[in-house]
Design a protein around this motif. Structure first.
Motif, PDB file in Angstrom:
ATOM      1  N   GLY A   1       0.806  -1.210   0.000  1.00 41.40           N
ATOM      2  CA  GLY A   1       0.000   0.000   0.000  1.00 41.40           C
ATOM      3  C   GLY A   1       0.840   1.261   0.000  1.00 41.40           C
ATOM      4  N   GLU A   2       1.890   1.266   0.822  1.00 42.12           N
ATOM      5  CA  GLU A   2       2.786   2.412   0.879  1.00 42.12           C
ATOM      6  C   GLU A   2       3.821   2.389  -0.240  1.00 42.12           C
ATOM      7  N   GLN A   3       4.006   1.206  -0.850  1.00 37.37           N
ATOM      8  CA  GLN A   3       5.033   0.996  -1.873  1.00 37.37           C
ATOM      9  C   GLN A   3       6.404   1.381  -1.319  1.00 37.37           C
ATOM     10  N   LYS A   4       6.680   0.785  -0.158  1.00 39.01           N
ATOM     11  CA  LYS A   4       7.931   1.022   0.542  1.00 39.01           C
ATOM     12  C   LYS A   4       8.560  -0.305   0.951  1.00 39.01           C
ATOM     13  N   LEU A   5       9.876  -0.332   0.986  1.00 37.65           N
ATOM     14  CA  LEU A   5      10.631  -1.450   1.549  1.00 37.65           C
ATOM     15  C   LEU A   5      11.431  -0.914   2.722  1.00 37.65           C
ATOM     16  N   ARG A   6      11.299  -1.592   3.860  1.00 32.96           N
ATOM     17  CA  ARG A   6      12.028  -1.200   5.055  1.00 32.96           C
ATOM     18  C   ARG A   6      12.984  -2.308   5.470  1.00 32.96           C
ATOM     19  N   ILE A   7      14.160  -1.931   5.888  1.00 33.68           N
ATOM     20  CA  ILE A   7      15.074  -2.844   6.567  1.00 33.68           C
ATOM     21  C   ILE A   7      15.085  -2.412   8.026  1.00 33.68           C
ATOM     22  N   GLU A   8      14.684  -3.317   8.917  1.00 31.67           N
ATOM     23  CA  GLU A   8      14.552  -2.964  10.323  1.00 31.67           C
ATOM     24  C   GLU A   8      15.076  -4.080  11.199  1.00 31.67           C
ATOM     25  N   ASP A   9      15.349  -3.748  12.460  1.00 27.32           N
ATOM     26  CA  ASP A   9      15.744  -4.796  13.394  1.00 27.32           C
ATOM     27  C   ASP A   9      14.492  -5.453  13.960  1.00 27.32           C
ATOM     28  N   PHE A  10      14.686  -6.477  14.786  1.00 26.50           N
ATOM     29  CA  PHE A  10      13.538  -7.251  15.249  1.00 26.50           C
ATOM     30  C   PHE A  10      12.732  -6.540  16.328  1.00 26.50           C
ATOM     31  N   SER A  11      13.221  -5.395  16.798  1.00 29.63           N
ATOM     32  CA  SER A  11      12.423  -4.586  17.714  1.00 29.63           C
ATOM     33  C   SER A  11      11.512  -3.632  16.970  1.00 29.63           C
ATOM     34  N   GLY A  12      11.673  -3.565  15.638  1.00 29.69           N
ATOM     35  CA  GLY A  12      10.860  -2.674  14.822  1.00 29.69           C
ATOM     36  C   GLY A  12      11.527  -1.357  14.490  1.00 29.69           C
ATOM     37  N   THR A  13      12.756  -1.164  14.928  1.00 26.34           N
ATOM     38  CA  THR A  13      13.489   0.061  14.610  1.00 26.34           C
ATOM     39  C   THR A  13      13.911   0.040  13.144  1.00 26.34           C
ATOM     40  N   VAL A  14      13.463   1.020  12.376  1.00 27.59           N
ATOM     41  CA  VAL A  14      13.734   1.063  10.939  1.00 27.59           C
ATOM     42  C   VAL A  14      15.112   1.662  10.687  1.00 27.59           C
ATOM     43  N   GLU A  15      15.924   0.954   9.914  1.00 30.07           N
ATOM     44  CA  GLU A  15      17.258   1.425   9.577  1.00 30.07           C
ATOM     45  C   GLU A  15      17.280   2.134   8.227  1.00 30.07           C
ATOM     46  N   LYS A  16      16.550   1.567   7.258  1.00 29.24           N
ATOM     47  CA  LYS A  16      16.550   2.128   5.908  1.00 29.24           C
ATOM     48  C   LYS A  16      15.167   1.950   5.293  1.00 29.24           C
ATOM     49  N   THR A  17      14.768   2.917   4.471  1.00 27.40           N
ATOM     50  CA  THR A  17      13.489   2.855   3.771  1.00 27.40           C
ATOM     51  C   THR A  17      13.699   3.239   2.316  1.00 27.40           C
ATOM     52  N   PHE A  18      13.049   2.494   1.418  1.00 33.66           N
ATOM     53  CA  PHE A  18      13.204   2.745  -0.018  1.00 33.66           C
ATOM     54  C   PHE A  18      11.837   2.695  -0.688  1.00 33.66           C
ATOM     55  N   ASP A  19      11.649   3.498  -1.733  1.00 33.08           N
ATOM     56  CA  ASP A  19      10.475   3.388  -2.589  1.00 33.08           C
ATOM     57  C   ASP A  19      10.624   2.162  -3.483  1.00 33.08           C
ATOM     58  N   VAL A  20       9.524   1.440  -3.697  1.00 28.79           N
ATOM     59  CA  VAL A  20       9.564   0.257  -4.545  1.00 28.79           C
ATOM     60  C   VAL A  20       8.320   0.214  -5.418  1.00 28.79           C
ATOM     61  N   ALA A  21       8.399  -0.560  -6.496  1.00 31.09           N
ATOM     62  CA  ALA A  21       7.230  -0.872  -7.306  1.00 31.09           C
ATOM     63  C   ALA A  21       6.737  -2.255  -6.920  1.00 31.09           C
ATOM     64  N   VAL A  22       5.413  -2.430  -6.953  1.00 27.66           N
ATOM     65  CA  VAL A  22       4.810  -3.696  -6.557  1.00 27.66           C
ATOM     66  C   VAL A  22       3.890  -4.192  -7.667  1.00 27.66           C
ATOM     67  N   GLY A  23       3.188  -5.291  -7.404  1.00 25.50           N
ATOM     68  CA  GLY A  23       2.370  -5.911  -8.423  1.00 25.50           C
ATOM     69  C   GLY A  23       1.195  -5.063  -8.869  1.00 25.50           C
ATOM     70  N   ALA A  24       0.895  -5.168 -10.150  1.00 22.89           N
ATOM     71  CA  ALA A  24      -0.278  -4.491 -10.710  1.00 22.89           C
ATOM     72  C   ALA A  24      -1.550  -5.188 -10.206  1.00 22.89           C
ATOM     73  N   PRO A  25      -2.712  -4.531 -10.354  1.00 24.64           N
ATOM     74  CA  PRO A  25      -3.956  -5.135  -9.846  1.00 24.64           C
ATOM     75  C   PRO A  25      -4.222  -6.545 -10.371  1.00 24.64           C
ATOM     76  N   GLY A  26      -3.899  -6.816 -11.625  1.00 25.37           N
ATOM     77  CA  GLY A  26      -4.151  -8.145 -12.173  1.00 25.37           C
ATOM     78  C   GLY A  26      -3.102  -9.171 -11.805  1.00 25.37           C
ATOM     79  N   THR A  27      -1.955  -8.703 -11.347  1.00 26.58           N
ATOM     80  CA  THR A  27      -0.859  -9.594 -10.940  1.00 26.58           C
ATOM     81  C   THR A  27      -0.303  -9.098  -9.608  1.00 26.58           C
ATOM     82  N   PRO A  28      -1.086  -9.186  -8.547  1.00 27.16           N
ATOM     83  CA  PRO A  28      -0.698  -8.566  -7.288  1.00 27.16           C
ATOM     84  C   PRO A  28       0.444  -9.281  -6.574  1.00 27.16           C
ATOM     85  N   THR A  29       1.179  -8.512  -5.806  1.00 28.33           N
ATOM     86  CA  THR A  29       2.154  -9.082  -4.882  1.00 28.33           C
ATOM     87  C   THR A  29       1.396  -9.638  -3.679  1.00 28.33           C
TER      88      THR A  29
END
Length: 310
Positions: free
Chosen positions: A196-224
């Motif tokens: 929904g946000e079209q974001k990829l996050r790399i975070e630790d297991f406590s939920g602390t986000v280290e890095k965030t990137f914009d990404v493309a995801v599946g189209a409506p007919g071929t969803p991720t």
């Protein structure tokens, strides 16, 4: 489903993958001979106590074992089981649908030999190959441990979307013997993708986000697929897909809405890969990344969990 629509079709890619696998295997052999970096002889684990008896065949082709007193399979019985690999469909596997990352999944394991995978009734339905399709040791990621048995995720499908009204499990699991696993890596980070946000996050297991990137995801007919956790099973370069610089990050997840969203015979895999256009709902289900994003994911160990949320 590591697709790039402007590049050759999947039949050419499949032939190339075979050549790629052979090249990797030959290259790995050369490294072994030159540097001694990988053992060429694998010690077979010794069976203990009741594990010495052979299993019995079942009507569906699996091998039954006693629930309370494990019966080890012979090498021939293990070899006869279907390999749980990226393009396999194995009905006996268990669907796994969770966006949680259990603490047991913070460790990554390998195996010393081909290893049977069991269902909930302790029937062997598949096997992990010691070496994966690139010729490197297969990584094993657990879900939970129950004494002598450990539930682990697999890179195969349980059923096709066309067999389940377009709602197939995106991730599978199965039981293995705990003593078959050798711990190799302890993880401290995870990957989280929000479609929904079209974001990829790399975070630790406590939920602390280290890095965030914009990404493309599946189209409506071929969803991720969403609401599921898988893992990074392998990475490799594939010039035939335009990926000669940034390795494809192949997850254990599969398309849940279509059998082969990008045609071909790759099992509907969900990959994370570089693409110049990396925003919007435009892919065949894969996660398209910028060069910075794919470099960051490439630095993570294989076995790192990949959770996709809405």
């Amino acid at each position: 489903m590591t697709e790039l629509p402007e590049h050759p079709r999947r039949d050419r890619r499949r032939r190339h993958r075979r050549r790629l696998v052979m090249a990797v295997v030959l290259g790995a052999t050369a490294v072994v001979l030159a540097a001694g970096a990988v053992a060429t002889v694998v010690a077979q684990p010794q069976q203990k106590g009741a594990d010495r008896a052979s299993g019995s065949s079942t009507q569906d082709g699996g091998v039954a074992v006693r629930a309370g007193d494990h019966t080890a399979l012979t090498a021939d019985q293990v070899a006869a089981l279907p390999e749980a690999r990226y393009d396999a469909v194995i009905p006996g596997l268990l669907p796994y649908a969770s966006s949680d990352v259990p603490p047991v999944s913070h460790d990554v394991y390998t195996i010393a030999t081909d290893t049977p995978i069991y269902n909930d009734e302790h029937v062997a339905v598949a096997r992990f190959a010691f070496m994966n399709f690139t010729g490197r040791p297969t990584v094993i990621v657990p879900v939970r441990s129950d004494g002598a048995w450990t539930l682990v995720m697999t890179p195969a499908r349980q059923k096709l979307p066309s067999q389940s009204n377009g709602a197939a499990p995106a991730q599978t699991a199965g039981w293995v013997r705990t003593d078959a696993l050798d711990r190799t890596t302890t993880l401290d980070r995870r990957v989280v993708v929000s479609t929904g946000e079209q974001k990829l996050r790399i975070e630790d297991f406590s939920g602390t986000v280290e890095k965030t990137f914009d990404v493309a995801v599946g189209a409506p007919g071929t969803p991720t697929p969403t609401g599921v956790t898988g893992y990074l099973q392998e990475r490799y370069l594939d010039p035939q897909q335009g990926q000669a610089t940034y390795p494809i990050q192949l997850t254990s997840l599969h398309a849940s809405a279509q059998d082969e969203p990008f045609q071909g015979e790759d099992g509907g895999l969900i990959g994370m890969h570089y693409f110049p256009s990396h925003s919007g709902s435009i892919s065949h289900g894969c996660i398209r990344l910028s060069d910075e994003a794919v470099t960051a994911v490439n630095a993570l160990p294989l076995g790192t969990s990949v959770t996709i949320v809405p």
